[in-house]
Each structure stands twice: as C-alpha cells, then as structure tokens.
Design an enzyme around this catalytic site. Sequence first.
Site, PDB file in Angstrom:
ATOM      1  N   TYR A  37      33.371  -0.180 -13.143  1.00  0.00           N
ATOM      2  CA  TYR A  37      32.581  -1.280 -12.587  1.00  0.00           C
ATOM      3  C   TYR A  37      33.061  -1.632 -11.172  1.00  0.00           C
ATOM      4  O   TYR A  37      32.266  -1.730 -10.244  1.00  0.00           O
ATOM      5  CB  TYR A  37      32.674  -2.493 -13.515  1.00  0.00           C
ATOM      6  CG  TYR A  37      31.987  -3.726 -12.974  1.00  0.00           C
ATOM      7  CD1 TYR A  37      30.610  -3.764 -12.822  1.00  0.00           C
ATOM      8  CD2 TYR A  37      32.722  -4.850 -12.632  1.00  0.00           C
ATOM      9  CE1 TYR A  37      29.975  -4.891 -12.334  1.00  0.00           C
ATOM     10  CE2 TYR A  37      32.100  -5.989 -12.141  1.00  0.00           C
ATOM     11  CZ  TYR A  37      30.723  -6.001 -11.996  1.00  0.00           C
ATOM     12  OH  TYR A  37      30.107  -7.113 -11.505  1.00  0.00           O
TER      13      TYR A  37
ATOM     14  N   LYS B 265      31.055  -1.169  -7.491  1.00  0.00           N
ATOM     15  CA  LYS B 265      30.828  -2.226  -6.502  1.00  0.00           C
ATOM     16  C   LYS B 265      31.296  -1.769  -5.120  1.00  0.00           C
ATOM     17  O   LYS B 265      30.611  -2.004  -4.121  1.00  0.00           O
ATOM     18  CB  LYS B 265      31.541  -3.510  -6.916  1.00  0.00           C
ATOM     19  CG  LYS B 265      30.933  -4.130  -8.164  1.00  0.00           C
ATOM     20  CD  LYS B 265      31.403  -5.535  -8.445  1.00  0.00           C
ATOM     21  CE  LYS B 265      32.879  -5.678  -8.561  1.00  0.00           C
ATOM     22  NZ  LYS B 265      33.308  -7.037  -8.906  1.00  0.00           N
TER      23      LYS B 265
END
Length: 133
Positions: free
Chosen positions: A25, A29
């Site tokens: 994750y 980003k």
Amino acid sequence: PGSLDASRLPRRLRLDDPPEPDSFYAASKLHCEALAKLYARAGHFEVVTLRVGWCLYDDPSELAATEFDAYLRAMWLSRGDLYGFVTAALTVPVDEYACAYAVSDNSARVFDLEESVRALGYAPKDSSDDFAS
C-alpha cells in the site's frame, strides 16, 4: 492503520527523506506520487500531492486503550485541518509539483510539517493533544 513507530525514528520525517515503504500500500502511494511528478514536469499539470493522516474519527480518544491509540494520536487529522490542507493544495500556486504532509498539529506526530506549511501556506489548527484524558 500503518506501521510508523515514532520511537524508532531519530527525528520527525521530512519530505526530503528517502522513502522506505513498509507495505505494498505504501509503495503504491509513492508510485502515484512519482507519476504525478512525471506529469507535472512534462508540463501537463500543476500537481500537489498530500500525504494525508488518519481522518476517520472526530475525537482521537475514541480508540483510547486500544492497540491503535498511539498511532491515531500521531497521525490524526481533524476534519477542519483536512479542509484547510485540501483548500490550500487546490489554490496555492506551485511550480510544477509540490508534496506535503497533511496531519494535525499533534505532539506525537512523526512528520515534520515545516516544509508543508511553507509550501501550502496552511498550518494545522487542531491537535490530538486537546483530547488527552
């Protein structure tokens, strides 16, 4: 929640620190930030990316005495400060690209907000400290 542990850090993280994603994750980003910067530098857009804290609770003490308490107190972003950061990001003139942390002014925060405040012209008004029991 993420896994930032302020006790493992020698100081607050700054925007120019080398990224060290600790999950897929987090890596995704950073990948999106890199794409935004690429488009901005190619002259297609002016871009501001925000590294947004945790804006799920109006009162950060809602998770007191849980495993998430310390993390929430560090990463908490009030709705008022979220509005301030997003408004600033949408209206500030930038030279191609800017990145900023968006968390409230929590004493336990892991991010140094000085550069973000300077770039956006917005300083957070709220703090998780105001909810300390």
